[in-house]
Design a protein around this motif. Structure first.
Motif, PDB file in Angstrom:
ATOM      1  N   ILE A 181       0.835  -1.219   0.000  1.00 52.29           N
ATOM      2  CA  ILE A 181       0.000   0.000   0.000  1.00 52.29           C
ATOM      3  C   ILE A 181       0.865   1.262   0.000  1.00 52.29           C
ATOM      4  O   ILE A 181       0.486   2.282  -0.570  1.00 52.29           O
ATOM      5  CB  ILE A 181      -0.932  -0.009   1.242  1.00 52.29           C
ATOM      6  N   VAL A 182       2.035   1.163   0.621  1.00 50.19           N
ATOM      7  CA  VAL A 182       2.934   2.324   0.715  1.00 50.19           C
ATOM      8  C   VAL A 182       3.295   2.855  -0.670  1.00 50.19           C
ATOM      9  O   VAL A 182       3.455   4.065  -0.867  1.00 50.19           O
ATOM     10  CB  VAL A 182       4.223   1.920   1.484  1.00 50.19           C
ATOM     11  N   PHE A 183       3.407   1.949  -1.667  1.00 51.91           N
ATOM     12  CA  PHE A 183       3.930   2.343  -2.985  1.00 51.91           C
ATOM     13  C   PHE A 183       2.846   2.743  -3.980  1.00 51.91           C
ATOM     14  O   PHE A 183       3.155   3.293  -5.037  1.00 51.91           O
ATOM     15  CB  PHE A 183       4.761   1.194  -3.586  1.00 51.91           C
ATOM     16  N   HIS A 184       1.584   2.419  -3.680  1.00 51.28           N
ATOM     17  CA  HIS A 184       0.528   2.648  -4.670  1.00 51.28           C
ATOM     18  C   HIS A 184       0.452   4.089  -5.180  1.00 51.28           C
ATOM     19  O   HIS A 184       0.243   4.297  -6.380  1.00 51.28           O
ATOM     20  CB  HIS A 184      -0.820   2.174  -4.119  1.00 51.28           C
ATOM     21  N   PRO A 185       0.652   5.107  -4.358  1.00 51.17           N
ATOM     22  CA  PRO A 185       0.616   6.476  -4.913  1.00 51.17           C
ATOM     23  C   PRO A 185       1.766   6.776  -5.873  1.00 51.17           C
ATOM     24  O   PRO A 185       1.699   7.736  -6.641  1.00 51.17           O
ATOM     25  CB  PRO A 185       0.730   7.368  -3.657  1.00 51.17           C
ATOM     26  N   TYR A 186       2.824   5.944  -5.854  1.00 55.62           N
ATOM     27  CA  TYR A 186       4.028   6.267  -6.635  1.00 55.62           C
ATOM     28  C   TYR A 186       4.299   5.264  -7.757  1.00 55.62           C
ATOM     29  O   TYR A 186       5.336   5.331  -8.414  1.00 55.62           O
ATOM     30  CB  TYR A 186       5.261   6.316  -5.708  1.00 55.62           C
ATOM     31  N   VAL A 187       3.357   4.330  -7.971  1.00 58.07           N
ATOM     32  CA  VAL A 187       3.570   3.293  -8.995  1.00 58.07           C
ATOM     33  C   VAL A 187       3.752   3.917 -10.376  1.00 58.07           C
ATOM     34  O   VAL A 187       4.618   3.509 -11.159  1.00 58.07           O
ATOM     35  CB  VAL A 187       2.396   2.279  -8.993  1.00 58.07           C
ATOM     36  N   LYS A 188       2.938   4.912 -10.690  1.00 63.48           N
ATOM     37  CA  LYS A 188       3.021   5.550 -12.011  1.00 63.48           C
ATOM     38  C   LYS A 188       4.411   6.141 -12.236  1.00 63.48           C
ATOM     39  O   LYS A 188       4.999   5.996 -13.308  1.00 63.48           O
ATOM     40  CB  LYS A 188       1.953   6.641 -12.124  1.00 63.48           C
ATOM     41  N   ALA A 189       4.946   6.806 -11.201  1.00 65.47           N
ATOM     42  CA  ALA A 189       6.264   7.430 -11.333  1.00 65.47           C
ATOM     43  C   ALA A 189       7.372   6.384 -11.413  1.00 65.47           C
ATOM     44  O   ALA A 189       8.363   6.577 -12.125  1.00 65.47           O
ATOM     45  CB  ALA A 189       6.513   8.358 -10.138  1.00 65.47           C
ATOM     46  N   LEU A 190       7.212   5.257 -10.714  1.00 60.13           N
ATOM     47  CA  LEU A 190       8.279   4.246 -10.661  1.00 60.13           C
ATOM     48  C   LEU A 190       8.259   3.298 -11.850  1.00 60.13           C
ATOM     49  O   LEU A 190       9.316   2.871 -12.329  1.00 60.13           O
ATOM     50  CB  LEU A 190       8.150   3.422  -9.372  1.00 60.13           C
ATOM     51  N   SER A 191       7.063   2.932 -12.333  1.00 59.86           N
ATOM     52  CA  SER A 191       6.985   1.881 -13.355  1.00 59.86           C
ATOM     53  C   SER A 191       7.699   2.272 -14.641  1.00 59.86           C
ATOM     54  O   SER A 191       8.376   1.437 -15.265  1.00 59.86           O
ATOM     55  CB  SER A 191       5.518   1.536 -13.634  1.00 59.86           C
ATOM     56  N   GLY A 192       7.554   3.532 -15.063  1.00 55.15           N
ATOM     57  CA  GLY A 192       8.210   3.969 -16.316  1.00 55.15           C
ATOM     58  C   GLY A 192       9.718   3.785 -16.287  1.00 55.15           C
ATOM     59  O   GLY A 192      10.294   3.102 -17.158  1.00 55.15           O
ATOM     60  N   PRO A 193      10.429   4.358 -15.296  1.00 54.06           N
ATOM     61  CA  PRO A 193      11.881   4.173 -15.232  1.00 54.06           C
ATOM     62  C   PRO A 193      12.305   2.710 -15.114  1.00 54.06           C
ATOM     63  O   PRO A 193      13.305   2.305 -15.715  1.00 54.06           O
ATOM     64  CB  PRO A 193      12.278   4.953 -13.972  1.00 54.06           C
ATOM     65  N   ILE A 194      11.525   1.912 -14.363  1.00 54.26           N
ATOM     66  CA  ILE A 194      11.904   0.496 -14.198  1.00 54.26           C
ATOM     67  C   ILE A 194      11.780  -0.244 -15.526  1.00 54.26           C
ATOM     68  O   ILE A 194      12.692  -1.002 -15.919  1.00 54.26           O
ATOM     69  CB  ILE A 194      11.017  -0.169 -13.109  1.00 54.26           C
ATOM     70  N   LEU A 195      10.679  -0.037 -16.260  1.00 51.93           N
ATOM     71  CA  LEU A 195      10.503  -0.706 -17.557  1.00 51.93           C
ATOM     72  C   LEU A 195      11.511  -0.197 -18.574  1.00 51.93           C
ATOM     73  O   LEU A 195      11.957  -0.944 -19.457  1.00 51.93           O
ATOM     74  CB  LEU A 195       9.074  -0.500 -18.060  1.00 51.93           C
ATOM     75  N   SER A 196      11.876   1.069 -18.444  1.00 52.42           N
ATOM     76  CA  SER A 196      12.927   1.616 -19.322  1.00 52.42           C
ATOM     77  C   SER A 196      14.247   0.885 -19.073  1.00 52.42           C
ATOM     78  O   SER A 196      14.982   0.569 -20.005  1.00 52.42           O
ATOM     79  CB  SER A 196      13.087   3.118 -19.053  1.00 52.42           C
ATOM     80  N   ALA A 197      14.543   0.606 -17.786  1.00 52.88           N
ATOM     81  CA  ALA A 197      15.790  -0.105 -17.440  1.00 52.88           C
ATOM     82  C   ALA A 197      15.779  -1.542 -17.948  1.00 52.88           C
ATOM     83  O   ALA A 197      16.831  -2.111 -18.239  1.00 52.88           O
ATOM     84  CB  ALA A 197      15.988  -0.076 -15.929  1.00 52.88           C
ATOM     85  N   VAL A 198      14.574  -2.154 -18.065  1.00 52.24           N
ATOM     86  CA  VAL A 198      14.488  -3.522 -18.612  1.00 52.24           C
ATOM     87  C   VAL A 198      15.022  -3.556 -20.037  1.00 52.24           C
ATOM     88  O   VAL A 198      15.573  -4.562 -20.496  1.00 52.24           O
ATOM     89  CB  VAL A 198      13.026  -4.030 -18.562  1.00 52.24           C
ATOM     90  N   GLY A 199      14.892  -2.447 -20.755  1.00 47.28           N
ATOM     91  CA  GLY A 199      15.372  -2.386 -22.142  1.00 47.28           C
ATOM     92  C   GLY A 199      16.824  -1.967 -22.278  1.00 47.28           C
ATOM     93  O   GLY A 199      17.324  -1.792 -23.394  1.00 47.28           O
ATOM     94  N   GLU A 200      17.545  -1.804 -21.163  1.00 48.35           N
ATOM     95  CA  GLU A 200      18.959  -1.396 -21.212  1.00 48.35           C
ATOM     96  C   GLU A 200      19.818  -2.442 -21.926  1.00 48.35           C
ATOM     97  O   GLU A 200      19.505  -3.631 -21.909  1.00 48.35           O
ATOM     98  CB  GLU A 200      19.491  -1.213 -19.779  1.00 48.35           C
ATOM     99  N   ARG A 201      20.934  -1.977 -22.479  1.00 48.80           N
ATOM    100  CA  ARG A 201      21.821  -2.899 -23.199  1.00 48.80           C
ATOM    101  C   ARG A 201      22.709  -3.700 -22.240  1.00 48.80           C
ATOM    102  O   ARG A 201      23.010  -4.860 -22.490  1.00 48.80           O
ATOM    103  CB  ARG A 201      22.714  -2.109 -24.165  1.00 48.80           C
ATOM    104  N   TYR A 202      23.155  -3.067 -21.153  1.00 51.87           N
ATOM    105  CA  TYR A 202      24.068  -3.751 -20.229  1.00 51.87           C
ATOM    106  C   TYR A 202      23.302  -4.804 -19.432  1.00 51.87           C
ATOM    107  O   TYR A 202      22.319  -4.502 -18.765  1.00 51.87           O
ATOM    108  CB  TYR A 202      24.725  -2.736 -19.300  1.00 51.87           C
ATOM    109  N   TYR A 203      23.761  -6.053 -19.493  1.00 55.76           N
ATOM    110  CA  TYR A 203      22.977  -7.170 -18.963  1.00 55.76           C
ATOM    111  C   TYR A 203      22.768  -7.087 -17.444  1.00 55.76           C
ATOM    112  O   TYR A 203      21.730  -7.506 -16.928  1.00 55.76           O
ATOM    113  CB  TYR A 203      23.628  -8.504 -19.339  1.00 55.76           C
ATOM    114  N   LYS A 204      23.724  -6.537 -16.700  1.00 54.90           N
ATOM    115  CA  LYS A 204      23.584  -6.443 -15.245  1.00 54.90           C
ATOM    116  C   LYS A 204      22.402  -5.542 -14.871  1.00 54.90           C
ATOM    117  O   LYS A 204      21.635  -5.843 -13.953  1.00 54.90           O
ATOM    118  CB  LYS A 204      24.866  -5.893 -14.614  1.00 54.90           C
TER     119      LYS A 204
END
Length: 1218
Positions: A503-526
């Motif tokens: 519940i703590v994160f629900h107000p911030y999911v919109k702000a967090l999900s974009g950067p996290i999904l962007s990082a999934v597409g990064e070239r560096y495997y780590k």
């Protein structure tokens, strides 16, 4: 032929053409490197002469190759040649011109480095020392020659300092004089030489060196640079000799504190060197530095913020301001001064503080009160490198908090965790400022601090998430962010998502999900792999449960699915990314499958394909387990048959982890989709399972049996499956039940199997009962069943009877009582098993309807066989649990009237009391009084067994009636009878269970009355008190923490060998030495081992290691073993304290690993000695992991000895690979 070829090479080396000389020297180097290379004396003389000549060659490449030739040559020529070469090179070093001198210096260093034999090394070094002393001390010698001599001398002393003790005094005098040299380079190299020499100096010479240096500091005035050199020298001496420097701290520390405070405004180096020396004292002399700790702490905190050339105008609260990039850059470049070196003082202060934190776990509370606010304040440090040191210091404080308070809650207002929790808002505010800075290194450090904070206090950021989100966004989306920064930001995000309520994160999911999904597409495997792990945590946050939730997660499902699917379908990527994508996709389907119905067939097909790949097989099996366990009942029909078939084949694979995961996954699939799996597939699975049931792997066996139970309890399973289980699995189960290793989850699963079989068709209760009872019969192959096996069989019989119903149960009890009547005087497994079965059935069900059962069991007390009597006692106690009102008065009456059966009846009473305390049931008031009177009357029994049973009974009753028992036990701590005092203390030990109990709050104010009996004059009472303290520190550390300062010195005293407890027994032909204190010392060290786990913040490791642990390492076998474990634990938790006294621990360890039993020693003694050597080597391996362990010359020699001794080396390598 070889000599002719060598002669030819040597002739070419003397040619005029430099290319010829180069090629010939290269050929010689190849020859020298051959293992078979050998020459006669004449050729050896000629060879050495020509190589020396080549060292002076005008062509640098030739002379360079000649130097390389020395490396193999040193190992191939005689001692006489080496001495000759050393003398020749020494002359060149002192007398030749610059270029030749440099080559001579390199050549000498090569010879010193390559000497192998200790005898040859001693001769060579002995001949070299006079030349080096001459080069150092003669006034006419040039500066660069003196520096070269000091360089060579430092290498000589580092490797062979202990071989030249005869020269130590002369060397010391020569080097001490150089500390006053006008040349900074000479002074610096002299410090290094003296530090290398100090590690092998005698105590007298070490005293001389220290007195000389400290005396120079006490004599004023002197040049500032000489003062700085002497302070550096003190720090170097401390680092080199460790705890041996302790006696000189009384003179040294006040001097350094004075110099640090009174140094002139611009003398930053003096402050830096003083703080570095104080840091080395903290780390290397932790015991002797104790009186000065407070002063050092305040000094380090004062200089942590020492910045005389800069006024910080940013101290006001600017957290609510919005910084743009220009303002950020402006503040970062606010002040620069190339001449300002005050940052060195701040860095030294931060490292000194780190040393304090690492070496003083017992002062953690003071550190939180004094140091924590200052460190948080200094996150604003303007110098980048110093800021990283401040971050590292704070991280060490957090780690030490984690080590010291492991398993404790932060509710206690006097605990470090509680104090840390109060500082969290300030930490986050300060860290947020750092996340807005432009420097990547700063941001990485800030995220490292946050990661450690969440690790130590998992749910501490619930109120601060909103302020941290912008920093995470910027780190992941900013184009200037490095891979390292993104990885740190993602690792922190994963930790924080996993450790806080969704519940703590629900107000911030919109702000967090974009950067996290962007990082999934990064070239560096780590980065990609870490981003996928974060996605997995994000999925759990979006939909914590299937039930209705106020948060709308649907807009995020398809973006997450697409991002993961693109990674999962891409074959050309790192294995770590593939595995993370599969795991994450399993979570996505299990959590959002009801919203991905159209995508499921495609996705499941891809997962099925990945299951066919050996690299991703295991991860995919686990992913299918997650999907099958989903409460959404995901539609797996498109792949179910293929998945089940594939999983069944995995049960035959050699990979244990794969088989284990497969069993779990099949269990989940059968439970969820059994109606869609054919009965033929079930049969194939059962056949495969039968081969996995064995006592060689009980965990695998438990999983296989659980799957069998799931298959049978499935209402849709056909009769064929029950028959297959009976035919294929039951024989394996009956073999397993005879194993003495069977226990835990495997035993529970086996009981469930029998309960399941009795309900299935074609498997009658009678046949199952008969097969169980028959398995207890002795067999020609394996003999009689083990005692543990009889207990396992009895439990299965009891479960089987209860599952079959009251009628079958009653008939079985009648049959078992008949067995006891018929075989009353025989020691048969049948009678033994009958008693155990009656006990197990009686515990689960009231069998008082069988009127004469108690008398029949009491008759078994008369058996001449101990096993039967013990089983009868167990049975009577357990039957009483089923009907207390009827059987408890009977047992109490029998204890009063049957003196000869008292011990057995007390065991029966113990069974009753233990079961009641576990089930939290209560006795009647009258019963309790009667039980207590009876037990207290037996406290002084001469038989130790009776006293132990009484103590356990009292302890378990105390859990039920604490208000009555604790005062009654306390009164008896002052009894004149030692046995009574010991019994009541052991009773308290039994009442200290792991789970919270109502006795805790009653016992807390009284527990010191029991534990202070460690100082009792009777050794039995002392041992009882030590055992109680050990149990308390393991199960209820908070009960004893307030009393530890008083108890620890008493406990330490029990670890020492007491001569008054050692006696000699005259046995006629020989005398036998008996050590009555051995068990007490062993118990005391085992107690210390537990205290180091749970009460590290109140233990000063330095005062324990020497002399107490050192004494234990030299003690009896039974004491050495726990001491080795303690040493390994201390190496991990308090490396600084161990490192400080490492030299003194080498001797006892070396004696242990070198000990050889007598020629006529029996096998048991030889095996015990082997175990002891391996135990000591484990401790040595732990010591070898400590950073800085190579500073101890004696420990290095021990490691070299282990490496050279083949049996020890083999054992050591196998231990390191465990």
């Amino acid at each position: 032929m070889a000599n002719m070829a060598l002669t030819n090479i040597l002739e070419k080396m003397l040619g005029k053409d430099k290319d010829y000389r180069y090629m010939a020297t290269s050929d010689l180097l190849n020859e020298l490197n051959k293992e078979a290379f050998k020459v006669d004396v004449d050729m050896e003389i000629k060879l050495c002469s020509i190589i020396l000549q080549q060292l002076d060659d005008s062509a640098f490449d030739v002379s360079g190759l000649a130097v390389k030739c020395l490396t193999p040559l040193v190992k191939k020529v005689s001692q006489a040649r080496l001495l000759e070469m050393t003398g020749n090179l020494s002359q060149k070093l002192l007398n030749e011109k610059d270029l030749r001198r440099d080559v001579a210096s390199i050549a000498l260093k090569t010879i010193v480095a390559e000497l192998t034999s200790a005898a040859i090394a001693q001769s060579v070094v002995f001949s070299l020392i006079p030349h080096l002393i001459k080069g150092i001390t003669e006034p006419a010698i040039k500066l660069d020659i003196k520096c070269e001599c000091l360089d060579i001398l430092s290498e000589v002393l580092q490797k062979y300092g202990n071989l030249i003790t005869a020269n130590h005094e002369e060397l010391l005098s020569a080097l001490l004089a150089q500390l006053n040299s006008s040349q900074a380079g000479v002074r610096k190299k002299t410090i290094l030489c003296l530090a290398c020499l100090a590690s092998s100096l005698s105590d007298d010479l070490l005293t001389k060196a220290t007195v000389e240096v400290v005396g120079s500091l006490q004599r004023k005035p002197m040049k500032a640079e000489i003062t700085r050199t002497n302070i550096q020298m003190i720090g170097a001496l401390s680092r080199a000799v460790g705890y041996r420097f302790g006696p000189y701290l009384g003179d040294t520390v006040p001097l350094l504190l004075h110099y640090c405070k009174s140094a002139s405004e611009n003398d930053e180096e003096l402050r830096e060197y003083s703080l570095q020396a104080l840091e080395s004292f903290l780390l290397r002399c932790p015991r002797d530095i104790s009186p000065y700790c407070d002063q050092i702490l305040y000094l380090a905190l004062e200089y942590l913020s020492y910045d005389p050339n800069f006024t910080d105008n940013m101290e006001e609260d600017t957290d609510d301001q919005i910084y743009d990039e220009d303002e950020d850059e402006e503040s970062a470049n606010e002040y620069t001064d190339d001449e300002d070196v005050s940052w060195k003082v701040r860095r030294a202060a931060a490292k000194c503080l780190t040393g304090f934190i690492v070496s003083r776990p017992e002062m953690l509370m003071k550190l939180y009160e004094e140091a924590c606010p200052n460190l948080i304040e200094r996150f604003k440090e303007r110098e980048e490198n110093v800021k990283m040191d401040v971050f590292n210091t704070f991280i060490e404080l957090l780690r030490q908090t984690g080590n010291v308070t492991k398993g404790q809650m932060e509710t206690d207002e006097l605990s470090p965790r509680w104090l840390l929790k109060q500082e969290v808002p300030k930490i986050v505010k300060s860290i947020n400022r750092q996340l807005r800075k432009k420097f990547i290194k700063t941001k990485v450090g800030a995220f490292s601090v946050l990661k450690e904070l969440v690790t130590v206090l998992p749910d501490c950021l619930a109120d601060e998430i909103g302020s941290l989100v912008p920093g995470i966004e910027k780190a992941l989306l900013d184009k200037s962010s490095s891979s390292n920064l993104k990885n740190e930001a993602l690792a922190f995000t994963r930790l924080v998502l996993a450790s806080h309520s969704p519940i703590v994160f629900h107000p911030y999911v919109k702000a967090l999900s974009g950067p996290i999904l962007s990082a999934v597409g990064e070239r560096y495997y780590k980065v990609t792999a870490e981003a996928l792990r974060v996605c997995g945590e994000l999925v759990r946050v979006l939909r914590p449960s299937v039930e209705g939730f106020a948060f709308d997660f649907k807009p995020y499902i398809h973006p997450i699915y697409k991002a993961i699917m693109s990674r999962m379908t891409n074959q050309d990527q790192d294995q770590e990314v593939k595995e993370c994508a599969i795991t994450c996709m399993g979570l996505v389907i299990a959590t959002f499958g009801d919203n991905l119905t159209s995508e499921l067939p495609t996705c499941l097909a891809v997962l099925l394909d990945r299951m066919g790949n050996e690299i991703t097989r295991l991860t995919t099996v686990k992913a299918f387990a997650v999907i099958a366990s989903s409460p959404l009942r995901i539609d797996m029909s498109s792949v179910l048959e293929n998945v089940t078939a594939e999983l069944t084949t995995f049960l035959r694979k050699a990979n244990r982890a794969l088989r284990q995961a497969t069993l779990g996954t099949l269990n989940s699939i059968v439970a969820a989709y059994g109606d869609k799996i054919s009965s033929s597939t079930y049969e194939v699975i059962v056949v495969e399972l039968s081969s996995l049931i064995s006592d060689s792997d009980l965990h695998m066996t438990a999983l296989a049996l659980e799957l069998c139970c799931t298959l049978m309890t499935d209402q849709r399973s056909s009769l064929k499956i029950a028959v297959t289980v009976r035919d294929r699995v039951l024989p394996q189960a009956l073999t397993l039940i005879r194993s003495s290793l069977l226990q835990g989850q495997a035993l529970v699963a086996l009981q469930n199997l029998f309960a399941g079989l009795v309900h299935s068709a074609n498997t009658s209760f009678e046949s199952l009962l008969d097969s169980l009872l028959s398995s207890a019969k002795p067999s020609p192959q394996s003999g009689g069943a083990a005692k543990q096996a009889l207990h396992s069989i009895a439990q299965c019989v009891a479960v089987l009877c209860l599952a079959a119903g009251d009628k079958k149960c009653s008939s079985t009890v009648s049959m078992l009582t008949d067995v006891l009547r018929v075989d009353s005087n025989t020691n048969s497994a049948k009678q033994h098993l009958a008693l155990l079965c009656l006990g197990e059935i009686g515990r689960r069900k009231d069998i008082s309807s069988h009127v004469h059962i108690k008398n029949i069991i009491i008759e078994s007390f008369q058996s001449p066989f101990e096993e039967i009597k013990s089983a009868a006692s167990y049975a009577l106690g357990n039957i009483a649990v089923g009907n207390l009102q009827k059987y408890l008065p009977f047992i109490l009456d029998q204890i009063d009237n049957q003196q000869r059966k008292q011990y057995l009846l007390l065991h029966s009473l113990k069974e009753v009391i233990v079961r009641q305390s576990v089930d939290k049931a209560e006795f009647q008031e009258s019963s309790v009084d009667k039980i207590l009177n009876l037990l207290f009357n037996h406290c002084e029994s001469e038989e130790e067994g009776v006293r132990n049973v009484v103590a356990e009974c009292l302890g378990k009753i105390a859990l039920i009636e604490p208000a009555k028992l604790v005062p009654a036990l306390k009164v008896r701590t002052t009894s004149s009878a030692a046995f009574t005092r010991a019994t009541v203390v052991i009773a308290i030990k039994y009442s200290l269970v792991e789970r919270p109990e109502k006795i805790d709050e009653i016992l807390y104010p009284e527990i010191s009355s029991f534990l202070t009996l460690i100082k009792d004059h009777d050794r039995h009472v002392r041992r009882a008190a030590v055992l109680a303290l050990s149990t308390a520190s393991h199960n209820k550390p908070n009960l004893i923490k307030g009393f530890l300062p008083e108890l620890l010195p008493l406990l330490y005293d029990q670890t020492l060998v007491k001569k008054d407890l050692i006696r000699t027994v005259d046995l006629g032909p020989f005398k036998h030495v008996v050590d009555d204190g051995l068990e007490l010392r062993k118990a005391a060290f085992e107690c210390m081992d537990t205290l180091l786990d749970n009460c590290l913040d109140l233990v000063n490791p330095s005062s324990f290691i020497v002399p107490y642990l050192k004494s234990g390492l030299e003690d009896h076998y039974d004491v050495k073993m726990p001491c080795h474990l303690i040493l390994s634990k201390l190496s991990e938790k308090c490396p600084a304290a161990v490192l400080a006294v490492l030299d003194s621990l080498v001797d006892p360890l070396q004696k242990t690993v070198n000990f050889k039993p007598k020629q006529d020693a029996v096998k048991q003694e030889v095996d015990r000695n082997e175990d002891m050597i391996r135990s000591a080597l484990r401790a040595i391996a732990s010591l070898n992991h400590i950073s800085g362990g190579d500073c101890s010359l004696r420990f290095k020699q021990l490691m070299e000895h282990i490496t050279r001794t083949i049996p020890l080396s083999e054992k050591f390598n196998s231990i390191r690979n465990e």
